[in-house]
Design a protein around this motif. Structure first.
Motif, PDB file in Angstrom:
ATOM      1  N   MET A 199     -28.418 -15.899   9.615  1.00 46.03           N
ATOM      2  CA  MET A 199     -27.478 -16.847  10.233  1.00 46.03           C
ATOM      3  C   MET A 199     -28.136 -18.206  10.454  1.00 46.03           C
ATOM      4  O   MET A 199     -27.496 -19.246  10.296  1.00 46.03           O
ATOM      5  N   PRO A 227     -22.761 -16.974   7.163  1.00 48.96           N
ATOM      6  CA  PRO A 227     -21.798 -16.734   8.247  1.00 48.96           C
ATOM      7  C   PRO A 227     -21.879 -15.303   8.771  1.00 48.96           C
ATOM      8  O   PRO A 227     -22.205 -14.375   8.034  1.00 48.96           O
ATOM      9  N   ARG A 228     -21.581 -15.154  10.050  1.00 47.65           N
ATOM     10  CA  ARG A 228     -21.641 -13.830  10.674  1.00 47.65           C
ATOM     11  C   ARG A 228     -20.738 -12.831   9.964  1.00 47.65           C
ATOM     12  O   ARG A 228     -21.071 -11.648   9.846  1.00 47.65           O
ATOM     13  N   SER A 229     -19.601 -13.289   9.469  1.00 51.14           N
ATOM     14  CA  SER A 229     -18.654 -12.389   8.812  1.00 51.14           C
ATOM     15  C   SER A 229     -19.206 -11.774   7.541  1.00 51.14           C
ATOM     16  O   SER A 229     -18.705 -10.750   7.076  1.00 51.14           O
ATOM     17  N   ALA A 230     -20.259 -12.395   6.968  1.00 50.22           N
ATOM     18  CA  ALA A 230     -20.816 -11.878   5.710  1.00 50.22           C
ATOM     19  C   ALA A 230     -21.990 -10.934   5.933  1.00 50.22           C
ATOM     20  O   ALA A 230     -22.480 -10.320   4.974  1.00 50.22           O
ATOM     21  N   ASP A 263     -22.410  -7.947   7.502  1.00 51.78           N
ATOM     22  CA  ASP A 263     -22.245  -6.512   7.259  1.00 51.78           C
ATOM     23  C   ASP A 263     -22.268  -6.195   5.773  1.00 51.78           C
ATOM     24  O   ASP A 263     -22.871  -5.195   5.340  1.00 51.78           O
ATOM     25  N   ASP A 264     -21.622  -7.020   4.961  1.00 50.56           N
ATOM     26  CA  ASP A 264     -21.637  -6.791   3.515  1.00 50.56           C
ATOM     27  C   ASP A 264     -23.037  -6.925   2.954  1.00 50.56           C
ATOM     28  O   ASP A 264     -23.431  -6.168   2.053  1.00 50.56           O
ATOM     29  N   ASP A 309     -25.381  -3.823   4.895  1.00 55.32           N
ATOM     30  CA  ASP A 309     -24.969  -2.412   4.877  1.00 55.32           C
ATOM     31  C   ASP A 309     -25.851  -1.615   3.934  1.00 55.32           C
ATOM     32  O   ASP A 309     -26.200  -2.085   2.839  1.00 55.32           O
TER      33      ASP A 309
END
Length: 372
Positions: free
Chosen positions: A356, A361-364, A366-367, A370
């Motif tokens: 970050m 971005p934080r939304s990316a 997990d992808d 993982d």
């Protein structure tokens, strides 16, 4: 001739200090902008107040200029406002009291107390409160010269002239915002890399002392992050206001936006060092992939530290961070304990915070992080 004979500056130390005279001279050399700003703002404000407005005791104009220039990071606009507001309030209250009770020792004490009381009743705080009290005191202590203009109005104009001159010099000759925040970032990242390198060494050699040294170093980085936060606030204000630095606004905004994430990464590093020390004290050995994950983090942080602004290097560093997280998550299957699970989780948290900081971005996250 010995080395110490040839390099006297390097050996000479001032009392009670670890900073050499050479380092202090270098600091003075790098402060040329500040010195020039101080000279022009104080001399200019005094000249304006004296010759343009005809004030015979324009001592507060240069004082106000210094206050405006040395205000806390990111607060200069507010400080100039509070400076003038406080002076206006102080001269009003002080002048009324002096007209009634005159000047003297007990009058000074009374003016200070009553000015503070009235200012607080009007909800003045911070710089405004301080300047209100100072203004009242100076009016009570300094006897105007015969034939001098109204001291209350004179003091108010001097404060306005000095504050505006100081503020104008900050905009006309601003510090190099991008360079300043970049230097602070490099210092922080270099310290973080050093901490993680010692954590990795401790895991590789099973040495508790090295892990505890890493924890101590991690705790000692707190002043560095606090300095970086102050620098980020300061340069953000300057980049927003100074025309000479408008072309740096995008880079400064990106750098300043990374500070909170780097603060979180440092906190993660402290927890990581603590968990590694605990694991080693219990006689546990770190799985190979877990050790490799920490060493991969070190590589990524050093890439960041070498060139935080380069998009190519950021991409390389991000790839190493994703790989470090992947290694840590897969290592839990090798030897799962409370400590190894905690260490793996901290490696992933560190990777996420650094990603970050690098603009992911934080939304990316997990992808990216993982486990397959």
């Amino acid at each position: 001739m010995t080395t110490s004979d040839r390099l006297p500056f390097r050996r000479l130390r001032l009392p009670h200090s670890d900073v050499s005279v050479r380092d202090r001279l270098e600091r003075v050399r790098h402060s040329w902008r500040l010195l020039l700003r101080l000279a022009v703002a104080t001399g200019g404000s005094y000249a304006i107040a004296t010759y343009a407005f005809g004030h015979t005791q324009a001592f507060f104009a240069p004082i106000a200029a210094v206050i405006a220039m040395t205000a806390g990071a990111g607060r200069r606009q507010r400080v100039v406002f509070e400076l003038v507001l406080g002076v206006a309030f102080g001269v009003l209250v002080g002048e009324l009291l002096i007209l009634a009770i005159g000047r003297g020792t007990w009058q000074i004490a009374l003016v200070a107390s009553l000015t503070a009381v009235v200012a607080m009743l009007f909800n003045l705080t911070g710089m405004a409160l301080t300047q209100a009290i100072n203004s009242g005191l100076l009016l009570a202590a300094v006897v105007p010269l015969a034939g001098a203009s109204n001291p209350a109005m004179t003091r108010f104009i001097d404060a306005l002239v000095g504050g505006l001159c100081g503020f104008a010099m900050m905009l006309a000759l601003p510090r190099n915002t991008k360079r300043d925040i970049d230097e602070s970032l490099q210092k922080l990242l270099a310290g973080l890399a050093e901490v993680l390198a010692h954590v990795g060494d401790a895991m590789r050699t099973h040495d508790v002392a090295v892990a505890e040294k890493a924890l101590t170093e991690a705790r000692e980085t707190q002043p560095v992050i606090e300095s970086l936060q102050a620098t980020a606030t300061n340069v953000s204000e300057i980049a927003r206001l100074a025309p000479m630095r408008w072309n740096q606004r995008a880079d400064v905004a990106r750098y300043a936006g990374s500070v909170n994430d780097l603060d979180n990464a440092l906190r993660d590093a402290r927890v990581l060092a603590r968990r590694v020390a605990s694991m080693l004290r219990h006689g546990e050995r770190a799985p190979e992939r877990l050790t490799e994950s920490v060493e991969t983090l070190v590589t990524a942080v050093r890439i960041y530290a070498d060139e935080f602004a380069s998009a190519v290097d950021l991409e390389r560093a991000n790839e190493r961070l994703v790989h470090a997280s992947d290694l840590a998550m897969h290592a839990m299957g090798d030897r799962l304990t409370v400590n190894t699970a905690s260490i793996a989780a901290q490696v992933r948290s560190l990777a996420a915070d650094l990603l970050m900081a690098g603009g992911v971005p934080r939304s990316a996250l997990d992808d990216l992080l993982d486990v397959d």
